[in-house]
Motif scaffolding. Sequence first.
Motif, short mmCIF file in Angstrom:
data_model
loop_
_atom_site.label_atom_id
_atom_site.label_comp_id
_atom_site.label_asym_id
_atom_site.label_seq_id
_atom_site.Cartn_x
_atom_site.Cartn_y
_atom_site.Cartn_z
N GLY A 8 1.03 -1.31 -0.08
CA GLY A 8 -0.05 0.05 -0.06
C GLY A 8 1.01 1.21 0.08
N GLY A 9 0.04 2.49 -0.17
CA GLY A 9 1.05 3.81 0.04
C GLY A 9 0.21 4.70 -0.48
N LEU A 10 0.77 5.99 -0.92
CA LEU A 10 -0.01 7.12 -1.52
C LEU A 10 0.30 7.08 -2.84
N VAL A 11 -0.82 7.50 -3.80
CA VAL A 11 -0.31 7.49 -5.28
C VAL A 11 -1.60 8.60 -5.91
N GLN A 12 -1.16 9.15 -6.81
CA GLN A 12 -2.19 10.29 -7.50
C GLN A 12 -3.26 9.37 -8.30
N ALA A 13 -4.43 10.00 -8.43
CA ALA A 13 -5.38 9.42 -9.28
C ALA A 13 -4.92 8.99 -10.54
N VAL A 63 -14.56 -2.40 -9.20
CA VAL A 63 -13.18 -2.55 -9.63
C VAL A 63 -12.93 -3.29 -11.12
N LYS A 64 -13.99 -3.73 -11.56
CA LYS A 64 -13.81 -4.81 -12.63
C LYS A 64 -13.08 -3.89 -13.89
N GLY A 65 -12.35 -4.40 -14.50
CA GLY A 65 -11.47 -3.70 -15.70
C GLY A 65 -10.45 -2.90 -15.16
N ARG A 66 -10.18 -2.62 -13.86
CA ARG A 66 -9.16 -1.89 -13.34
C ARG A 66 -8.27 -2.66 -12.60
N PHE A 67 -8.74 -3.84 -11.49
CA PHE A 67 -8.04 -4.30 -10.79
C PHE A 67 -7.82 -5.78 -11.35
N THR A 68 -6.77 -6.29 -11.04
CA THR A 68 -6.50 -7.68 -11.57
C THR A 68 -5.82 -8.47 -10.33
N ILE A 69 -6.53 -9.81 -9.89
CA ILE A 69 -5.99 -10.65 -8.88
C ILE A 69 -5.27 -11.73 -9.48
N SER A 70 -4.25 -12.04 -8.59
CA SER A 70 -3.56 -13.32 -9.58
C SER A 70 -2.77 -13.90 -8.17
N ARG A 71 -2.06 -15.30 -8.27
CA ARG A 71 -1.54 -15.92 -7.40
C ARG A 71 -0.25 -16.44 -8.01
N ASP A 72 0.66 -16.42 -7.17
CA ASP A 72 2.17 -17.10 -7.26
C ASP A 72 2.31 -18.42 -6.48
N HIS A 73 1.95 -19.61 -6.94
CA HIS A 73 1.95 -20.62 -5.78
C HIS A 73 3.43 -21.00 -5.47
N TYR A 79 -1.51 -11.61 -5.34
CA TYR A 79 -1.15 -10.30 -5.64
C TYR A 79 -2.80 -9.57 -6.10
N LEU A 80 -2.74 -8.35 -6.00
CA LEU A 80 -3.82 -7.33 -6.42
C LEU A 80 -3.20 -6.34 -7.23
N GLN A 81 -3.31 -6.35 -8.48
CA GLN A 81 -3.13 -5.07 -9.29
C GLN A 81 -3.86 -4.14 -9.42
N MET A 82 -3.46 -3.11 -8.97
CA MET A 82 -4.80 -1.97 -8.86
C MET A 82 -4.35 -0.86 -10.10
N ASP A 83 -4.89 -0.63 -11.11
CA ASP A 83 -4.66 0.33 -12.22
C ASP A 83 -5.90 1.42 -12.00
N SER A 84 -5.49 2.61 -12.81
CA SER A 84 -6.51 3.63 -12.98
C SER A 84 -7.32 4.00 -11.63
N LEU A 85 -6.53 4.31 -10.58
CA LEU A 85 -7.02 4.40 -9.32
C LEU A 85 -7.64 5.67 -8.99
N THR A 86 -8.73 5.67 -8.37
CA THR A 86 -9.35 6.97 -8.18
C THR A 86 -9.57 7.25 -6.62
N PRO A 87 -9.77 8.53 -6.12
CA PRO A 87 -9.84 8.68 -4.81
C PRO A 87 -10.91 7.87 -3.88
N GLU A 88 -11.93 7.20 -4.92
CA GLU A 88 -12.80 6.28 -4.20
C GLU A 88 -12.26 4.94 -3.78
N ASP A 89 -11.08 4.68 -4.21
CA ASP A 89 -10.32 3.63 -4.00
C ASP A 89 -9.60 3.53 -2.65
#
Length: 120
Positions: A8-13, A63-73, A79-89
């Motif tokens: 986690g962290g701070l990111v711009q929209a 979050v559909k279309g912006r977030f992607t969940i995946s796993r490394d066995h 993982y949760l890849q989060m793209d096109s983040l908005t303040p609502e996230d």
Amino acid sequence: EQVEESGGGLVQAGGSLRLSCASPVSTFSGYVRGWARQAPGKEREFVASINGAGDAKYYADSVKGRFTISRDHAKNIVYLQMDSLTPEDTAVYYCARAADFRNIESWTGWGQGTQVTVSS
């Protein structure tokens, strides 16, 4: 079992972050894993989940279309890849073992969470 979230962290929209959920359990690959989030003053809500094989994934409509969940066995990490983040996230994001793909009331082994803050 206790999972540990990070990333986690701070990111711009419009920016991106990748969250990680590490599990120490050797049976990691057999469980459904999920991400949920809780914004200030709101209830915790479902974000995404993934089955043990990693070939079935479910997302909240928000979050559909912006977030992607995946796993490394090999690494026991989800993982949760989060793209096109908005303040609502903006929220604390939690990882857990999921007994149901979408019903977070059935989830167990919650981590401490990782804060995601999206500035406008």
